[in-house]
Design a protein around this motif. Structure first.
Motif, mmCIF file in Angstrom:
data_model
loop_
_atom_site.group_PDB
_atom_site.id
_atom_site.type_symbol
_atom_site.label_atom_id
_atom_site.label_comp_id
_atom_site.label_asym_id
_atom_site.label_seq_id
_atom_site.Cartn_x
_atom_site.Cartn_y
_atom_site.Cartn_z
ATOM 1 N N ASP A 145 0.818 -1.215 0.000
ATOM 2 C CA ASP A 145 0.000 0.000 0.000
ATOM 3 C C ASP A 145 0.852 1.265 0.000
ATOM 4 O O ASP A 145 0.461 2.281 -0.579
ATOM 5 C CB ASP A 145 -0.932 0.012 1.218
ATOM 6 N N THR A 148 1.682 2.486 -3.436
ATOM 7 C CA THR A 148 0.603 3.234 -4.081
ATOM 8 C C THR A 148 0.584 4.667 -3.577
ATOM 9 O O THR A 148 0.364 5.614 -4.342
ATOM 10 C CB THR A 148 -0.753 2.555 -3.809
ATOM 11 N N ARG A 149 0.827 4.852 -2.267
ATOM 12 C CA ARG A 149 0.867 6.206 -1.695
ATOM 13 C C ARG A 149 2.019 7.010 -2.300
ATOM 14 O O ARG A 149 1.865 8.199 -2.629
ATOM 15 C CB ARG A 149 1.013 6.128 -0.174
ATOM 16 N N ALA A 299 -6.860 6.824 -5.317
ATOM 17 C CA ALA A 299 -6.038 5.682 -5.721
ATOM 18 C C ALA A 299 -5.508 4.871 -4.540
ATOM 19 O O ALA A 299 -5.624 3.635 -4.538
ATOM 20 C CB ALA A 299 -4.888 6.156 -6.608
ATOM 21 N N PRO A 300 -4.911 5.500 -3.496
ATOM 22 C CA PRO A 300 -4.442 4.681 -2.364
ATOM 23 C C PRO A 300 -5.573 3.929 -1.666
ATOM 24 O O PRO A 300 -5.384 2.796 -1.216
ATOM 25 C CB PRO A 300 -3.811 5.723 -1.425
ATOM 26 N N GLY A 303 -6.488 0.978 -3.791
ATOM 27 C CA GLY A 303 -5.444 -0.032 -3.682
ATOM 28 C C GLY A 303 -5.511 -0.814 -2.384
ATOM 29 O O GLY A 303 -5.196 -2.003 -2.339
ATOM 30 N N LYS A 308 -5.870 -4.018 -7.248
ATOM 31 C CA LYS A 308 -5.253 -2.984 -8.076
ATOM 32 C C LYS A 308 -5.541 -3.194 -9.567
ATOM 33 O O LYS A 308 -5.925 -2.247 -10.267
ATOM 34 C CB LYS A 308 -3.735 -2.955 -7.852
ATOM 35 N N THR A 360 -6.034 8.024 -11.617
ATOM 36 C CA THR A 360 -6.142 6.880 -10.704
ATOM 37 C C THR A 360 -5.609 5.617 -11.370
ATOM 38 O O THR A 360 -4.862 4.839 -10.763
ATOM 39 C CB THR A 360 -7.612 6.665 -10.284
ATOM 40 N N LEU A 364 -2.243 3.444 -10.038
ATOM 41 C CA LEU A 364 -2.330 2.025 -9.717
ATOM 42 C C LEU A 364 -1.413 1.204 -10.621
ATOM 43 O O LEU A 364 -0.758 0.256 -10.172
ATOM 44 C CB LEU A 364 -3.775 1.548 -9.851
ATOM 45 N N SER A 367 2.129 1.610 -9.371
ATOM 46 C CA SER A 367 2.305 0.851 -8.139
ATOM 47 C C SER A 367 2.489 -0.634 -8.439
ATOM 48 O O SER A 367 3.313 -1.316 -7.814
ATOM 49 C CB SER A 367 1.094 1.067 -7.226
#
Length: 482
Positions: A145, A148-149, A299-300, A303, A308, A360, A364, A367
């Motif tokens: 995670d 993704t952040r 998005a985060p 995720g 994802k 978004t 993802l 990530s």
């Protein structure tokens, strides 16, 4: 050697993310203004300009993986990535200034050669920064995670950089004047635009490199064995055969080509289809940033709470529907006409939600590319962050290569005139332009969504793989599900 699954400090996150401003500035210039500048201002044919810029991608096809491969194998007291980041700042700045200042005494063929050469210099220098920089993501943390952040911050800052350049262009450098009612055609304004961009790029790179310098001692620094050139290429081929990597590359080619076409077409669509001028461009910039900020928040969370790959697939499809709807509705005669009070609120509503969906999907996808690093490590025993993100970055640069080429072809097929005055382009030409644009957008989005749906693993597989790598490195043969 796998990075720990840790949460980055706010200072590290901010400085690392801020580095994406440099790519945002480059992207805004290449994607939004370069075709317009060389076509409508310098006077070169749109299809030829698009072809020349796309040809520069052939050089990128060799530069990007080379930078990724060699940065993976760089060993200095400043680590693997930072020497590249520091060294890239000045070449990017110089190349950027030259790109927007072609000598006016040159002939058309000479100007095309200038465009090609400067595009190659800028893009190659940007590769030397962006590939090592973004390769830091999986090195800073292995958290599913947290990655993704990180990518949400990079995309936020990247869009901030790009949108600030758009705002400065529309409001200052390329603002309407008595001599140029359409300020986008004012050649002198592009000189100031280039200088501001060069300074912005240099500051962003140095702030990011210096702000993450203290992390060097924590980054993975796996040993490397001496190899022949043939052995090095064999290793590179084995690395890029990773199935998950190939799927993300395919999805990204389509998604970023959509963005590239949209960027290159944007000023034509805003000016000639929707009649934007003056302060409307300020409102547009605010609307686009609102969409990016929504993606930064969404998005985060997507995720963390879902898949994802499935979320990326849905985001791409939703973005395509939202961003093309105004054009379909206009051709059906049910969208507000230029000059009606309801036009801008409706149009900006679609743009905000469409931008949020697209960004978004990009976050993802980036990530997931970071997660591919451990998948490859489990199979090959090597960490190849630079190689994977070189591929990802090459795909992103299709934004300003293949996208501009397609935009040039769309303008040529639609019969769009050079140096056209807003309001004088025939309705039939505008209709052809929007029909081809919207149709191509939908097709590419569907193909991109299909590939995202085929991504072969998710959170469970990733975390199980990390556990095995932390224990005893072995080939990962576990079944994978999205």
């Amino acid at each position: 050697m796998t990075a720990p699954a840790r949460r980055l400090s706010n200072g590290t996150m901010a400085s690392y993310g801020f580095g994406a401003v440099a790519y945002g500035v480059k992207d805004a210039g290449f994607g939004t203004f370069l075709l317009l500048f060389y076509n409508q201002v310098v006077g070169l044919p749109s299809a030829t300009v698009g072809l020349v810029i796309m040809m520069a991608l052939l050089i990128d096809a060799f530069v990007d993986p080379a930078v990724g491969f060699f940065s993976d194998r760089t060993r200095t007291k400043w680590g693997r990535r930072h020497p590249w980041m520091y060294a890239s700042a000045l070449p990017i700045m110089i190349g950027w200034l030259l790109l927007w200042n072609p000598p006016s005494v040159m002939s058309e063929p000479q100007t095309l050669v200038w465009l090609f050469a400067m595009a190659v210099i800028v893009r190659s220098a940007v590769s030397c920064y962006e590939v090592p920089s973004v390769a830091l993501t999986p090195e800073l943390t292995s958290g599913y995670d947290e990655r993704t952040r990180i990518m949400a911050y990079r995309y936020l800052f990247g869009w901030v950089g790009g949108l600030l350049m758009l705002l400065s262009a529309y409001q200052y450098f390329l603002a309407p004047t008595a001599a140029f009612p359409n300020g986008l055609l004012n050649r002198a304004g592009y000189g100031g635009f280039a200088l501001a961009g060069a300074v912005f790029i240099g500051v962003a790179i140095l702030v990011s490199a210096l702000g993450t310098h203290h992390e060097i001692r924590h980054l993975p620094n796996p040993p490397i064995a001496k190899q022949t050139l043939r052995e090095s290429f064999a290793e590179l081929r084995q690395t890029v055969k990773n199935r998950a990597f190939a799927i993300l590359m395919a999805a990204g080619v389509c998604a970023y080509t959509i963005q590239g076409i949209s960027y290159a077409m944007s000023n034509y669509l805003y000016t000639y289809v929707w009649g934007f001028k003056g302060p409307v461009f300020v409102y547009l910039t605010i609307a686009l940033f609102s969409g990016v900020f929504l993606a930064f928040l969404a998005a985060p969370r997507l995720g963390r709470t879902g898949s994802k790959p499935k979320a990326a697939m849905g985001a791409v499809l939703l973005g395509a529907a939202l961003n093309t709807s105004p054009y379909w509705l206009r051709m059906l005669g049910v969208f507000p006409e230029v000059g009606e009070s309801t036009l801008l609120p409706m149009l900006f509503g679609f743009f905000i939600l469409g931008t949020a969906s697209n960004v978004t999907g990009f976050i993802l996808g980036a990530s997931m590319m970071a997660d591919v690093v451990e998948d490859s490590e489990a199979k090959t025993g090597r960490r190849s962050e630079g190689v994977f993100f070189a591929g990802s970055f090459f795909v992103q640069k299709c934004t300003s290569g293949i996208g501009i080429f397609f935009a040039g072809m769309i303008l040529a097929v639609a019969g769009f005139p050079a140096k056209a005055t807003p309001g004088t382009v025939p309705t039939g030409t505008i209709d052809r332009l929007t029909l081809i644009y919207a149709g191509l957008y939908i097709v590419l989005a569907c193909v991109s969504a299909f590939f995202f749906s085929r991504f072969p693993f998710g959170r469970v597989e990733h975390e199980a793989r990390l556990a095995r790598l932390a224990g005893a490195p072995s080939v990962d043969a576990a079944p994978r599900e999205p």
